[in-house]
Write a protein that holds these residues in place. Structure first.
Motif, PDB file in Angstrom:
ATOM      1  N   THR A  83      60.983 -37.495   7.270  1.00  0.00           N
ATOM      2  CA  THR A  83      60.687 -36.129   7.727  1.00  0.00           C
ATOM      3  C   THR A  83      59.212 -35.946   7.979  1.00  0.00           C
ATOM      4  OG1 THR A  83      62.427 -35.460   6.217  1.00  0.00           O
ATOM      5  CG2 THR A  83      61.118 -33.730   7.221  1.00  0.00           C
ATOM      6  N   VAL A  84      58.434 -36.395   7.002  1.00  0.00           N
ATOM      7  CA  VAL A  84      56.989 -36.167   7.137  1.00  0.00           C
ATOM      8  C   VAL A  84      56.444 -36.907   8.348  1.00  0.00           C
ATOM      9  CG1 VAL A  84      54.748 -36.504   6.052  1.00  0.00           C
ATOM     10  CG2 VAL A  84      56.639 -35.688   4.709  1.00  0.00           C
ATOM     11  N   MET A  85      56.961 -38.094   8.603  1.00  0.00           N
ATOM     12  CA  MET A  85      56.482 -38.830   9.772  1.00  0.00           C
ATOM     13  C   MET A  85      56.738 -38.047  11.034  1.00  0.00           C
ATOM     14  SD  MET A  85      55.213 -41.469   8.598  1.00  0.00           S
ATOM     15  CE  MET A  85      54.918 -42.313  10.106  1.00  0.00           C
ATOM     16  N   GLN A  86      57.955 -37.551  11.078  1.00  0.00           N
ATOM     17  CA  GLN A  86      58.327 -36.854  12.302  1.00  0.00           C
ATOM     18  C   GLN A  86      57.518 -35.568  12.472  1.00  0.00           C
ATOM     19  OE1 GLN A  86      62.135 -35.274  12.158  1.00  0.00           O
ATOM     20  NE2 GLN A  86      62.121 -34.720  14.312  1.00  0.00           N
ATOM     21  N   LEU A  87      57.450 -34.809  11.401  1.00  0.00           N
ATOM     22  CA  LEU A  87      56.698 -33.552  11.483  1.00  0.00           C
ATOM     23  C   LEU A  87      55.237 -33.830  11.786  1.00  0.00           C
ATOM     24  CD1 LEU A  87      58.116 -31.570   8.431  1.00  0.00           C
ATOM     25  CD2 LEU A  87      58.743 -31.343  10.822  1.00  0.00           C
ATOM     26  N   GLY A  88      54.769 -34.910  11.195  1.00  0.00           N
ATOM     27  CA  GLY A  88      53.364 -35.249  11.408  1.00  0.00           C
ATOM     28  C   GLY A  88      53.062 -35.489  12.873  1.00  0.00           C
ATOM     29  N   ASN A  89      53.982 -36.123  13.538  1.00  0.00           N
ATOM     30  CA  ASN A  89      53.756 -36.371  14.962  1.00  0.00           C
ATOM     31  C   ASN A  89      53.649 -35.085  15.743  1.00  0.00           C
ATOM     32  OD1 ASN A  89      53.501 -39.079  15.188  1.00  0.00           O
ATOM     33  ND2 ASN A  89      55.704 -39.457  15.170  1.00  0.00           N
ATOM     34  N   ASN A  90      54.612 -34.201  15.470  1.00  0.00           N
ATOM     35  CA  ASN A  90      54.583 -32.896  16.146  1.00  0.00           C
ATOM     36  C   ASN A  90      53.268 -32.183  15.913  1.00  0.00           C
ATOM     37  OD1 ASN A  90      57.046 -32.963  17.269  1.00  0.00           O
ATOM     38  ND2 ASN A  90      58.078 -31.768  15.677  1.00  0.00           N
ATOM     39  N   MET A  91      52.923 -32.205  14.650  1.00  0.00           N
ATOM     40  CA  MET A  91      51.731 -31.465  14.248  1.00  0.00           C
ATOM     41  C   MET A  91      50.491 -32.025  14.919  1.00  0.00           C
ATOM     42  SD  MET A  91      50.745 -28.978  12.391  1.00  0.00           S
ATOM     43  CE  MET A  91      51.911 -28.590  11.123  1.00  0.00           C
TER      44      MET A  91
END
Lengths: 582, 96
Positions: free
Chosen positions: A109-117
């Protein structure tokens, strides 16, 4: 005989649900007719009974309850921890966190959100999406917005017995608070339950005053210290001066001693410009102007008696109602009196006789307001009787400009602190007038009816945008003036300067002409005196003066009558020939 | 694990980023670079706001879902990337 039914309930039963039960009717009281009482009454014959054949209507009024609002804050505390983790224990929380971080789901999750962010962060850094692309030109002046004044808030006297709001003072720092002095200025109208308190209001909260000031006698005037926003000085109805520190509570910190104070209500008190910031001076109708240092209130530091003959005689003294002091001219000050004279004084004079420099007369009644124009200190505004007048310091004979005579008495007035040609006046019929002398001199530019009762005091806030006026029933109304009346127009200063100079010159010319005429008169009368037999020299006593005036008056009347008779005779003579012609 | 660290560190070192917070579904801050009281406040308030925003989006169109939430204020911008179980919050000072 009292018809009473007593309900009793045990204390521990309070709050319980009421259980109602039916009960048959019980007769409690039965008053039988007693014919012997009829002796005390006479039968009335005839009886007047008014009848009206109209629709029956009833009137109802509804007023919602006052909305009391209070400001609160919330403190956030940690929560949401599962039951086995004690949020205060560092170890347990760290352990919990480590556990979560090992979770697969978490990682993905964090990886994915991190990309968006990251995308958004980079976007932010690349372009400022709110940048103004087209520099806007100067805002075009609003075309002819009608001047208006809007009521923002109304502060009512919380006490039952209403008193006049006799004086207002804005808080010097940012004007968030307004101090109002309440007193009853009508002679002998003071009732026992009239409260003595004066209040400080926060302008955002009209429901409840922020602070109460408890003097010994009602305050007639009240002023914030412009240097220290916690200190206020007030002059009270019994002639004493007191000062408060808002940090120390509602009681005055110190009061002046009664023997050395004024003998009449203190109508105005002003803070002076001094290094210590503790000097004030006060004026009252007993004819004295006293200087005080608030650190030592037992005695005034200086005293001036407003005797027009400059002899310091208290019996002759003029009662003072208003004071004027401009911090740019610290040695001069002006006093407005009950008799309609403005006395200009010099503080630094050595003898009391020299203290009074000159007097300006021209008003018919007490001068309720006196203020120098903040932009042109040589010109000052006085508000008294039914007019407001503008004076120039150099012309002592009369004012240079004045308003027309109104139908109601003017009770207070003030210049606008931002526009040199705008001033405000309030009247006893409850209207506020805004005058713009560059625009129109005959009528006020704006006239607003603030309330039904008389308005007694007015104070403009330092930014010129808001003003507060106090009424006879203790209601203080806060009004906002439309921006057209409180923004400096281009050229306004130059135009105002030109206008004042022009009027001053006109008055000077008139004054010079009057002086010439008077000189001529005097020289003529002197000549006639020499021709006649010697009259009594020096001043005549009042009785002689009266008889002489009477004689003159009757002579004039006789002369007029004779003229009229002669006129009639002439007419008669003229008519005769006509008749003979016929 | 290391990638998570790396990602978060990378985000933190971007220009203008003031702080980063990772919150779980209960509002417990898992990872934060700010002090505790600020973190708790942000976590609590933004969690509720995100829920509200998500329900708004879904009310309008049930097929839709909230992907990102940005709140710009006078002082900085708060960006929230929500997910089913966790939420990533970043506070950044935009380019001005």
């Amino acid at each position: 005989m009292e018809i009473v039914y007593v309900y009793t309930k045990k204390r521990n039963e309070f709050g319980r649900q009421c259980n109602f039960s039916d009960r048959s009717a019980e007769l409690h009281v039965d008053i039988l007719p007693d014919p012997s009482l009829a002796v005390n009454f006479i039968e009335r014959d005839p009886c007047d009974v008014p009848i009206q054949c109209t629709q029956e209507m009833s009137e109802h009024e509804v007023n919602t309850e006052r909305f009391e609002s209070d400001t609160r804050g919330i403190n956030h505390v940690e929560g949401g921890w599962p039951k086995d983790v004690n949020p205060h224990e560092m170890e347990q929380t760290i352990r919990f966190r480590k556990k979560v971080e090992k979770d697969e789901n978490y990682i993905s999750t964090v990886m994915q959100l991190g990309n968006n962010m990251e995308h958004c962060i980079k976007q932010n850094n690349a372009i400022d999406i709110y940048r103004e692309y087209f520099e806007e030109e100067e805002v075009v002046e609003e075309s002819e917005v009608q001047p208006s004044a809007k009521t923002i808030n109304v502060f009512r006297d919380p006490n039952e017995v209403k008193r006049t709001a006799s004086s207002l003072s804005w808080h010097p720092d940012g004007s968030r608070k307004l101090a109002v002095a309440y007193s009853s200025l009508e002679f002998q109208k003071v009732s026992k339950d009239m409260s003595l308190n004066s209040y400080i209001w926060d302008i955002e909260n009209p429901n409840k005053p922020e602070m109460t000031l408890k003097p010994v006698s009602p305050l007639v005037c009240l002023e914030y210290n412009p240097k220290d926003c916690h200190i206020l000085v007030g002059g009270s109805y019994n002639g004493q001066i007191a000062y408060w520190d808002t940090r120390k509570g509602s009681q005055p910190v110190e009061m002046s001693t009664i023997e050395h104070s004024h003998r009449d209500p203190v109508y105005r008190v002003i803070w002076l410009q001094s290094k210590t910031g503790t000097d004030t001076f006060s004026a009252s109708t007993d004819g004295q102007v006293l200087w005080w240092d608030i650190r030592k209130m037992s005695e005034p530091t200086e005293r001036l008696i407003l005797d027009p003959n400059k002899k310091g005689n208290l019996d002759n003294a003029l009662g003072a109602i208003s004071l004027e002091f401009e911090t740019t001219m610290p040695t001069k000050f002006m006093v407005g009196t009950e008799q309609g004279l403005v006395v200009s004084c010099n503080r630094k004079a050595k003898t009391p006789a020299e203290k009074i420099v000159c007097m300006y007369s021209g008003h018919h009644g007490p001068i309720y307001a006196l203020q120098r124009n903040p932009f042109f200190p040589k010109n000052f505004l006085t508000v008294a009787d039914w007019t407001a007048r503008i004076w120039s310091e150099d012309i002592k004979e009369s004012s240079i400009m004045w308003t027309k005579y109104h139908t109601a008495y003017l009770s207070d007035g003030s210049w606008s602190p931002v526009r040199p040609s705008v001033f405000f006046t309030i009247k006893m019929d409850g209207t506020l007038d805004v005058w713009d002398f560059l625009f129109k001199q005959n009528d006020p530019t704006l006239s607003v009816k603030v309330c039904d009762e008389a308005l007694n005091s007015l104070r403009v806030q330092d930014n010129g945008h808001f003003l507060a006026c106090g009424s006879q029933l203790g209601t203080v109304t806060l009004l906002e003036i439309s921006s057209g009346l409180c923004t400096l127009q281009k050229n306004e200063k130059a135009l105002a300067t030109a206008m004042f100079e022009r009027e001053t010159k006109r008055e000077k010319i008139l004054e010079a002409r009057h002086r010439e005429m008077r000189l001529k008169e005097r020289s003529r009368s002197e000549q006639s005196k020499e021709e006649d037999t010697k009259e009594g020299d020096g001043e005549e006593s009042p009785e002689e003066l009266i008889t002489r005036i009477e004689k003159d008056f009757y002579e004039i009347v006789e002369a007029e009558l004779k003229k009229r008779d002669k006129g009639e005779e002439k007419k008669a003579i003229i008519e005769l020939p006509l008749e003979s012609d016929i | 694990m290391a990638e998570v660290e790396e990602t978060l560190k990378r985000i933190q070192t971007h220009e203008g980023v003031i702080g980063t917070i990772v919150v779980n579904a209960e509002g417990i801050p898992i990872r934060t670079t700010l002090d505790n009281s600020t973190t708790v406040q942000y976590a609590g308030l933004l969690h509720q706001l995100t829920m509200k925003a998500r329900s708004t989006v879904r009310d309008i169109d049930p097929q839709n879902d909230l992907t990102f939430l940005r709140i710009r204020s006078k002082k900085h911008e708060i960006m929230v990337a929500p997910d089913k179980e966790y939420m990533l919050i970043v506070i950044q000072n935009p380019s001005e």
